[in-house]
Design a protein around this motif. Structure first.
Motif, mmCIF file in Angstrom:
data_model
loop_
_atom_site.group_PDB
_atom_site.id
_atom_site.type_symbol
_atom_site.label_atom_id
_atom_site.label_comp_id
_atom_site.label_asym_id
_atom_site.label_seq_id
_atom_site.Cartn_x
_atom_site.Cartn_y
_atom_site.Cartn_z
ATOM 1 N N PRO A 232 0.822 -1.216 0.000
ATOM 2 C CA PRO A 232 0.000 0.000 0.000
ATOM 3 C C PRO A 232 0.852 1.259 0.000
ATOM 4 O O PRO A 232 1.805 1.380 0.781
ATOM 5 N N HIS A 233 0.524 2.189 -0.899
ATOM 6 C CA HIS A 233 1.178 3.488 -0.985
ATOM 7 C C HIS A 233 0.159 4.564 -0.569
ATOM 8 O O HIS A 233 -0.958 4.603 -1.089
ATOM 9 N N LEU A 234 0.562 5.426 0.341
ATOM 10 C CA LEU A 234 -0.334 6.468 0.842
ATOM 11 C C LEU A 234 -0.532 7.568 -0.194
ATOM 12 O O LEU A 234 0.424 8.075 -0.778
ATOM 13 N N LEU A 235 -1.789 7.955 -0.416
ATOM 14 C CA LEU A 235 -2.103 9.097 -1.275
ATOM 15 C C LEU A 235 -2.310 10.368 -0.449
ATOM 16 O O LEU A 235 -1.670 11.378 -0.676
ATOM 17 N N GLU A 236 -3.241 10.326 0.523
ATOM 18 C CA GLU A 236 -3.519 11.511 1.327
ATOM 19 C C GLU A 236 -4.350 11.129 2.543
ATOM 20 O O GLU A 236 -4.856 10.010 2.644
ATOM 21 N N ILE A 237 -4.497 12.096 3.451
ATOM 22 C CA ILE A 237 -5.267 11.906 4.679
ATOM 23 C C ILE A 237 -6.289 13.035 4.789
ATOM 24 O O ILE A 237 -5.968 14.197 4.550
ATOM 25 N N ASN A 238 -7.507 12.678 5.154
ATOM 26 C CA ASN A 238 -8.557 13.661 5.420
ATOM 27 C C ASN A 238 -8.872 13.642 6.907
ATOM 28 O O ASN A 238 -9.127 12.574 7.473
#
Length: 324
Positions: free
Chosen positions: A283-289
């Motif tokens: 898994p590669h992180l895109l963004e956090i909300n």
């Protein structure tokens, strides 16, 4: 005695309508036997309490109170439903901290860092958290298209650095697309991030503080009918959101562990939703909300339901945690 809860919604960004929808869901769902709910609209030109007849009463910013028909009302807690500025970027978190008013989202620093995609990824990379290759541009910088392509390849994603709901995001397939994509992103923010395309299964993971503990919610798999998970896919039904996601046990454990690690490394509180793409099995992180959507179409409420948590219990827990 019932507590007065201010549900803040609206905001200064392109996400204001989504925020109004989220705030109204919270307003309709809060347990009326425990709470008196107040809808507070926050816009650049006005901060107002809006009653059920749509009458508006101005908020006193000195103490975030409102006077209704001669009676002053104060609040025990603020339920933050503002996506984007100033509710997701740290400004309101700082304001409420200064006036000592509890609020349901994360603290000021965490909000500011996670809202800035570039800064957030920079903080997390030393912890071994994988991300896409990226290239940064600020408004006014010389645009070297060859250098961009050399760093991130094609196709690539051009994103406003500080924006949500996929506003200011486009996918560039060829060199000629970059100019228009960059112009689109700069309409939302004066900083942009250009990222390599990750081809794989995309998932969204809700991590929350629930009844005093960090809880990872069931994972949602995103299958967009469009080129990527854009605004129309998110809010106009042009995607499949499959909860629980169709992952192997190993993939599920990988992304659960990673999402919890991100939440705890950043010292988060309240609700969060982070997006990942599996590339080469990881898994590669895109963004956090940090203020996820609470509309009927939103992912976090779907995940809570899959975990057996009602919206009323989810919102109640957020208020209880904030009041601790």
């Amino acid at each position: 005695m019932k507590k007065n809860i201010a549900i803040i919604m609206g905001g200064y960004s392109s996400e204001y309508q989504i925020s109004l929808n989220s705030g109204n869901v919270v307003y309709q769902t809060l347990d009326k036997s425990k709470y008196n709910a107040f809808r507070i609209h926050i816009f650049e030109n006005k901060w107002v309490y809006v009653d059920d007849e749509n009458q508006e009463f101005p908020i006193d910013k000195n103490d975030f109170s409102v006077t209704i028909n001669g009676n002053k009302t104060t609040f025990a807690c603020v339920f933050n439903a503002i996506h984007g500025a100033p509710g997701e970027d740290g400004f309101l978190q700082g304001y409420f901290k200064l006036i000592n008013l509890p609020q349901t989202s994360c603290d000021m620093y965490q909000a500011a860092v996670t809202y800035n995609k570039r800064d957030c990824l920079s903080i997390l990379k030393p912890y071994g958290i994988k991300t896409a290759e990226s290239y940064y541009l600020n408004l006014g910088d010389t645009i070297n298209e060859d250098a961009i392509i050399e760093k991130v390849g094609l196709p690539c994603f051009v994103k406003a650095n500080k924006a949500g709901s996929s506003f200011g995001v486009t996918k560039a397939y060829k060199k000629e697309d970059l100019k228009l994509s960059i112009e689109t992103a700069f309409k939302e923010d004066d900083e942009i991030i250009i990222e390599s395309f990750l081809d794989g299964v995309e998932v969204s993971v809700g991590v929350i503080t629930y009844q005093g503990k960090t809880k990872v919610l069931p994972i949602t798999e995103i299958v967009s009918e469009n080129d990527f998970f854009d605004y129309k896919a998110k809010y106009l039904g042009q995607s499949q959101e499959i909860t629980p996601a169709r992952l192997t046990k190993t993939q599920e454990e990988q992304v659960n562990t990673l999402a919890k690690k991100v939440y705890e490394v950043l010292k988060m509180k309240g609700f969060s939703r982070s997006e990942y793409i599996f590339k080469d099995g990881e898994p590669h992180l895109l963004e956090i909300n940090t203020v996820p959507g609470m509309t009927k179409e939103s992912i976090l409420p779907q995940q809570a339901a899959a975990a057996g948590i009602s919206l009323a219990d989810l919102f109640d827990s957020a208020i209880v945690e904030a009041l601790k």
